[in-house]
Design a protein around this motif. Sequence first.
Motif: not given
Length: 69
Positions: A46-63
């Motif tokens: 995702l781009d930093e300007r993208d929106f995330i909606k309620d209930g979504e599941s995401l992964r955060v990965i370190n560069a």
Amino acid sequence: MRVRVSYRGQSLELEFEGDRVRVKDLLRSLGLSREYAFVVKGDEILDERDFIKDGESLRVINAISGGYI
């Protein structure tokens, strides 16, 4: 709203005001910046300007950088 995040082997549940939040705000809540971490939904970065909606599941990965050729 609540978002489930997988980060560094941990499952986190983050809460935000409103019904959506931008990726940059999620990273900020984790003390990270877009320069050093990526937010992934499914197979999409995702781009930093993208929106995330309620209930979504995401992964955060370190560069990771380093080494030389």
